[in-house]
Design an enzyme around this catalytic site. Structure first.
Site, short mmCIF file in Angstrom:
data_model
loop_
_atom_site.label_atom_id
_atom_site.label_comp_id
_atom_site.label_asym_id
_atom_site.label_seq_id
_atom_site.Cartn_x
_atom_site.Cartn_y
_atom_site.Cartn_z
N CYS A 2 -3.00 1.89 8.44
CA CYS A 2 -3.41 2.04 9.88
C CYS A 2 -2.53 2.95 10.61
O CYS A 2 -1.48 3.63 10.29
CB CYS A 2 -3.05 0.43 10.57
SG CYS A 2 -3.84 -0.92 9.40
N ARG A 27 -4.55 9.27 5.99
CA ARG A 27 -4.00 8.24 5.58
C ARG A 27 -4.82 7.22 5.02
O ARG A 27 -4.30 6.18 4.45
CB ARG A 27 -3.02 7.64 6.69
CG ARG A 27 -2.02 8.42 7.39
CD ARG A 27 -1.44 8.04 8.60
NE ARG A 27 -0.81 6.80 8.26
CZ ARG A 27 0.51 6.82 8.72
NH1 ARG A 27 1.01 7.83 9.19
NH2 ARG A 27 1.26 5.62 8.56
N LYS A 482 -3.67 9.92 -11.52
CA LYS A 482 -4.57 10.97 -10.67
C LYS A 482 -6.07 10.36 -10.87
O LYS A 482 -6.94 10.53 -10.17
CB LYS A 482 -4.36 12.11 -10.93
CG LYS A 482 -2.96 12.59 -10.37
CD LYS A 482 -2.90 12.80 -8.89
CE LYS A 482 -2.37 11.58 -8.20
NZ LYS A 482 -0.97 11.47 -8.05
N HIS A 501 0.71 0.51 -31.83
CA HIS A 501 1.24 -0.90 -31.63
C HIS A 501 0.21 -1.49 -30.68
O HIS A 501 0.49 -2.70 -30.00
CB HIS A 501 2.62 -0.99 -30.67
CG HIS A 501 3.63 -0.34 -31.91
ND1 HIS A 501 4.17 -0.95 -32.97
CD2 HIS A 501 4.21 0.81 -31.73
CE1 HIS A 501 4.98 -0.14 -33.55
NE2 HIS A 501 5.42 1.07 -32.79
C1 F6R Z 1 -0.68 8.40 -5.95
C2 F6R Z 1 0.10 8.27 -4.58
C3 F6R Z 1 0.71 7.12 -4.53
C4 F6R Z 1 2.12 7.20 -3.69
C5 F6R Z 1 2.85 5.82 -3.41
C6 F6R Z 1 4.16 6.13 -2.79
O1 F6R Z 1 -1.47 9.75 -5.79
O2 F6R Z 1 0.12 9.17 -3.77
O3 F6R Z 1 1.02 6.28 -5.64
O4 F6R Z 1 3.11 7.97 -4.48
O5 F6R Z 1 1.99 5.20 -2.47
O6 F6R Z 1 4.16 7.03 -1.60
P1 F6R Z 1 5.49 7.69 -1.41
O7 F6R Z 1 5.74 8.80 -2.08
O8 F6R Z 1 5.15 8.07 0.34
O9 F6R Z 1 6.78 6.41 -0.83
#
Ligand code: F6R
Length: 605
Positions: A2, A27, A482, A501
């Site tokens: 948000c 975001r 990714k 395993h």
């Molecule tokens: C994956 C990704 C997320 C962030 C995670 C932590 O590509 O971007 O797994 O790494 O949400 O976010 P930050 O680094 O902002 O704490």
């Protein structure tokens, strides 16, 4: 996740609000909306589509006003449908936007129903709007101060009332909120980036703060109700950084920005010095006996990689924990441990809560490795190392990860030096390797055409396995994350020795197995693991360093990495995995920069 924008001005601010939402789009969100006070009444437009659709609506309906709030919503309570989109109204007098989760919303809803309030959404947010309406006695600021005392959970809110045409009130607890200071106009936002173009002067609110913005004033009280001043800082770097340029997606742009981002993150000077981590770092570092790394997602994987460096270069015991697990388990605090939080955004709710939990257990020494200088994490920790990735727009983290790795490598060598395990010759060699890294990365980026050919194959698969060993096991985890997050192909990563395993049972002709094959001490072991896969018909896709003597043959596809890069090899090996995920996602036609269900900055638990 948000996003909030709010504004009070002497001009029509709808375009400022919508532009703010546009800047927060990266975001991740599933609906959006804007409300303004127009001729003494709140009016709104909401959309379950993109901000561009909202923009068209406000133009078509001539929505105009001098005071307003806007929101991008990432659904938690209630589906992403129009009636759940914010701003949420209460009896056509109050309009409110909210980030976070109100944990006691059910009891509040019952109480408010008892007072005759009708609920038209499934959101937890609606209770806040009605609560403020029910308590309003002519002073919105005072009402919000009283109302938030009844909320349990995390929130950042912005609210307007039809009787106060030049006022927006905000409050924060657990979710970020900043004040943008203008000339005869003022703003609120969940992220300063939203206000680029409107102001470069920001005051970062602290936990528990309630703020009132008017045309010419900003009034803040802290959680105790005491008037508070928050330093106004000029943050100039936000403008313009969100342009896509010649790239197809931000993720692609950000992958290709890595040589620049890493150059900017590598410290200047000829030495690894504790002062790179802030004032007093030398004293802190000399008193610690271990590290506790807390992070989520990709940042957690950079922590896992760092553990190998910290234990081999600095010989310091290092524990790495997923932040959302650490905060809820009973652990044994060690006051001599340095707690390291790693985060691109510095606002991730789970990591922030884990940091506070560690502090509450008596951990005094804390360090943030973070990409946002003004973030809550940097403000809460004793020490900080800032990565200089620049704004990362794609939801999937790329340049933030590799710059975190640079910061953590610098930490390992700095601690190694202080602890007598790195001499001057080794220090110079590490520095030279770091400085050569951007050029080495450019050679890896040049492999893109070969990776595109592989991506065409991967796009037709539904599962993939990733293998790595040692220092490169976390890189295989990152490669799998990714691929799954942007292409929606199920992917798992294993340390190659673990295959027999259990996971070997999954290997058939239909299973592509991506293998990270650096020319290191574990190479021969890895080759045996690859044979185990081949013997079961698995197709191997290998990123092999020069000199590994792994060659393409039936069922084994090889892309040759330009050179082996010693301890920094994980940084180089990350890049082809990013490109493979990116091009596979493109071939499958997914929304690469905004993958379904995901958000960039995860500010709720
Ligand atoms: C994956 C990704 C997320 C962030 C995670 C932590 O590509 O971007 O797994 O790494 O949400 O976010 P930050 O680094 O902002 O704490």
């Amino acid at each position: 996740m948000c996003g909030i924008v709010g504004a009070v001005a002497q001009r029509n601010i709808v375009s400022v609000l919508v532009e703010g939402l546009r800047r927060l789009e990266y975001r991740g969100y599933d609906s959006c909306g804007v409300a303004v006070l127009s001729h003494g009444e709140p009016r709104r437009a909401r959309s379950v589509s993109r901000v561009s659709d909202l923009d068209a609506q406000v133009r078509d309906t001539h929505l105009e006003g001098f005071t307003g709030i806007a929101h991008t919503r990432w659904a938690t309570h209630g589906a992403p449908v129009t009636h759940n989109a914010h701003p949420i109204f209460s009896r056509d007098a109050v309009a409110l936007v909210h980030n976070g989760i109100i944990e006691n919303y059910e009891s509040l809803r019952e109480m408010l129903r008892g007072k005759g309030y009708e609920f038209v959404s499934q959101t937890d947010t609606e209770v806040i709007a009605h609560l403020i309406h029910s308590m309003y006695r002519g002073d919105l600021f005072q009402t919000v101060r009283e109302a938030v005392k009844q909320l349990h959970g995390a929130y950042a809110i912005a609210v307007i009332h039809k009787d106060q045409p030049h006022t927006v009130v905000g409050a924060r607890q657990g979710s970020p909120l900043v004040v943008g200071v203008g000339q005869g106009e003022n703003f609120l936002a969940s992220d300063a980036l939203a206000l680029a173009g409107s102001t470069d002067r920001f005051a970062f609110l602290e936990e528990g703060d309630v703020v009132e913005i008017t045309l010419d004033g900003v009034k803040i009280v802290d959680g105790e109700g005491v008037p508070a001043q928050r330093e106004v800082r000029v943050v100039a770097a936000y403008g313009g950084a969100v342009e896509l340029g010649p790239y197809r997606h931000f993720m692609q742009k950000e992958i290709f920005e890595q040589p620049r981002a890493i150059t900017d993150t590598i410290p200047q000077g000829d030495h690894f010095d504790a002062s790179l981590f802030g004032e007093g770092a030398a004293d802190v570092f000399s008193g610690i006996d271990s590290l506790l790394i807390l992070a989520c997602g990709t940042s957690y994987y950079s922590g896992l990689t760092a553990k190998y460096w910290l234990e081999s270069v600095a010989k310091i015991p290092t524990q790495v924990e997923i932040a959302s697990e650490y905060r809820y388990r009973e652990s044994v605090p060690n006051p001599k441990a340095l707690v390291v939080v790693i985060s691109q955004s510095g606002e991730t709710a789970d990591t922030l809560a884990a940091l506070k939990h560690a502090q509450s257990l008596g951990h005094k020494h804390t360090l943030a490795v973070c990409n946002v200088a003004t973030s809550a994490m940097v403000r809460l920790t004793e020490l900080a190392f800032l990565t200089h990735a620049g704004t990362e727009i794609g939801v999937a983290s790329t340049k933030a990860f590799t710059t975190q790795l640079v910061g953590l490598f610098v930490l390992a060598v700095t601690l190694g030096k202080l602890r007598g395990h790195v001499d001057a010759t080794q220090e110079a060699a590490y520095l030279a390797q770091l400085r050569h890294l951007p050029a080495a990365l450019n050679s890896v980026l040049a492999l893109e055409p070969q990776i595109i050919a592989w991506a065409e194959e991967f796009a037709r698969k539904e599962n993939a396995l990733f293998l790595g060993r040692g220092l490169h096991y976390p890189i295989s985890l990152e490669g799998a994350l990714k691929l799954k997050e942007i292409s929606y192909i199920h992917a798992e990563a294993y340390p190659a020795g673990e295959l027999k395993h259990g996971p070997l049972a999954l290997v058939t002709e239909a299973m592509p197995v991506v293998t990270v094959a650096p020319n290191d001490a574990l190479l021969e072991k890895l080759k045996s693991n690859m044979q185990e896969v081949r013997a079961r018909g698995g197709e191997l896709y290998v990123f092999a360093d020069a000199d590994t003597r792994i060659v393409s043959e039936d069922g084994i596809h090889v892309i040759r990495m330009p050179e082996h890069y010693g301890l920094l090899s994980p940084i180089l090996h990350t890049v082809p995995l990013q490109l493979l995920a990116y091009h596979t996602a493109c071939a499958r036609g997914t929304d690469v920069d905004k993958p379904r269900n995901l958000a960039k900055s995860v500010t709720v638990e």
